[in-house]
Design an enzyme around this catalytic site. Sequence first.
Site, PDB file in Angstrom:
ATOM      1  N   GLN A 171      41.702  35.955  48.700  1.00  0.00           N
ATOM      2  CA  GLN A 171      41.812  36.164  46.999  1.00  0.00           C
ATOM      3  C   GLN A 171      43.090  36.426  46.584  1.00  0.00           C
ATOM      4  O   GLN A 171      43.773  37.253  47.192  1.00  0.00           O
ATOM      5  CB  GLN A 171      40.760  37.509  46.803  1.00  0.00           C
ATOM      6  CG  GLN A 171      40.531  37.518  45.242  1.00  0.00           C
ATOM      7  CD  GLN A 171      39.985  38.818  44.590  1.00  0.00           C
ATOM      8  OE1 GLN A 171      40.642  39.942  44.643  1.00  0.00           O
ATOM      9  NE2 GLN A 171      38.671  38.633  44.171  1.00  0.00           N
ATOM     10  N   CYS A 194      40.602  42.817  38.606  1.00  0.00           N
ATOM     11  CA  CYS A 194      41.292  44.309  38.877  1.00  0.00           C
ATOM     12  C   CYS A 194      41.798  44.904  37.636  1.00  0.00           C
ATOM     13  O   CYS A 194      42.596  44.426  36.737  1.00  0.00           O
ATOM     14  CB  CYS A 194      42.382  43.852  39.701  1.00  0.00           C
ATOM     15  SG  CYS A 194      43.232  45.690  40.327  1.00  0.00           S
ATOM     16  N   LYS A 196      36.589  35.870  40.741  1.00  0.00           N
ATOM     17  CA  LYS A 196      35.780  37.271  40.236  1.00  0.00           C
ATOM     18  C   LYS A 196      36.380  37.936  39.059  1.00  0.00           C
ATOM     19  O   LYS A 196      37.549  37.930  39.081  1.00  0.00           O
ATOM     20  CB  LYS A 196      36.031  37.945  41.609  1.00  0.00           C
ATOM     21  CG  LYS A 196      35.083  39.514  41.217  1.00  0.00           C
ATOM     22  CD  LYS A 196      35.285  40.280  42.673  1.00  0.00           C
ATOM     23  CE  LYS A 196      34.143  41.364  42.493  1.00  0.00           C
ATOM     24  NZ  LYS A 196      35.107  42.725  41.868  1.00  0.00           N
ATOM     25  N   ASN A 236      27.874  42.187  40.708  1.00  0.00           N
ATOM     26  CA  ASN A 236      28.664  43.245  41.243  1.00  0.00           C
ATOM     27  C   ASN A 236      28.837  44.469  40.634  1.00  0.00           C
ATOM     28  O   ASN A 236      28.915  44.121  39.370  1.00  0.00           O
ATOM     29  CB  ASN A 236      30.344  42.514  41.607  1.00  0.00           C
ATOM     30  CG  ASN A 236      30.951  43.685  42.093  1.00  0.00           C
ATOM     31  OD1 ASN A 236      32.011  44.027  41.835  1.00  0.00           O
ATOM     32  ND2 ASN A 236      30.581  44.552  43.188  1.00  0.00           N
ATOM     33  N   GLY A 237      28.531  45.702  41.250  1.00  0.00           N
ATOM     34  CA  GLY A 237      28.726  46.915  40.338  1.00  0.00           C
ATOM     35  C   GLY A 237      27.514  47.887  40.666  1.00  0.00           C
ATOM     36  O   GLY A 237      26.210  47.378  40.325  1.00  0.00           O
ATOM     37  N   ASP A 238      27.612  48.827  41.283  1.00  0.00           N
ATOM     38  CA  ASP A 238      26.629  49.855  41.587  1.00  0.00           C
ATOM     39  C   ASP A 238      25.405  49.594  42.439  1.00  0.00           C
ATOM     40  O   ASP A 238      24.376  50.385  42.341  1.00  0.00           O
ATOM     41  CB  ASP A 238      26.118  50.267  40.191  1.00  0.00           C
ATOM     42  CG  ASP A 238      26.987  51.103  39.292  1.00  0.00           C
ATOM     43  OD1 ASP A 238      28.097  51.591  39.521  1.00  0.00           O
ATOM     44  OD2 ASP A 238      26.743  50.945  37.805  1.00  0.00           O
TER      45      ASP A 238
END
Length: 332
Positions: free
Chosen positions: A72, A102, A141, A204-206
Amino acid sequence: MVKIGNIELPDFPLLLAPMEDVSDPPFRRLCKLHGADMMYSEFISSEGLIRDAMKSRQKLDIFDYERPVGIQIFGGDEEAMALSAKIVETVRPDIVDINYGCPVKKVVCKGAGAGVLKDVDLMVRLTKAVIKSTHLPVTVKTRLGWDEDSINIDEVAERLQDIGVQALTVHARTRAQMYKGHSDWTHIERVKNNPRITMPIFGNGDIDSPEKALEYKNRFGLDGMMIGRAAIGYPWIFNEIKHYFKTGEKLAPPTMEDRVEAAKNHLTWSMDWKGEHIGIVEMRRHYTNYFKGIPNFKEYKQRLVTTDDADGLYKTLEEIIEVFGGFQFAQQ
């Protein structure tokens, strides 16, 4: 089966997120061992690669046992992104991934990472520059948008697919949220259900438990999911999720012996890759997560984060088994 270019992944793959100072080769090796289907490197500055910055170059290290693996990159300059993609191609990863997610200030201030979410035209130009400069599949991403009032993931997904991006991973928060608050996967579900979208869409996430993974898999209908923070100190989460998908039953949590073995391997591989001193120092951030929830552990944690020699660390890890071997861990 999910395909990214000519890369074939299993049905509903579990991806390891690219995490700065975490997703290095030793950590990726552990996650691969415990069921992760695809790896990503730590994110790499395009300018750092071009300057031949040692830390950026070291992040290009990939190994055949972790394939498929993506490298990446991030940056805000078209020429630098194109040149860095050419450099990345020389080490033969399976995929080049671009970070537009980011949220860290020092990245955003350079017009990179999530900062690009404020200028979709620039995002398209940067991505085109990368696609034109490599023969590898290019993936992205990103996040939902800059803030709650400027969620633009629908436009981003369409425009990126139109120029040749071959898969998209969406962290279900805005940049303004950083890593706080609730992630909202309904926005990613909407992207996936857009009839124009044909590339794989990953969420993506949690995701921090097998139950939540199955709930989100069934509820949102995406092509797979990416796991980040929940894997730190707990690489077993990948196989636990897969087992739960297949059986509806939870695996027993890893024992103290399992955790010590993982920590030992992580330490050994870190020293092999980085050299003994740096490997020991950079491993210190992981011990708390490996041994979370153990009462009266403070003395051993202190030893793990202050001992400067490998033999002393291995002895401490062995002693942890002797003292705490019968401890019953709660399930994740």
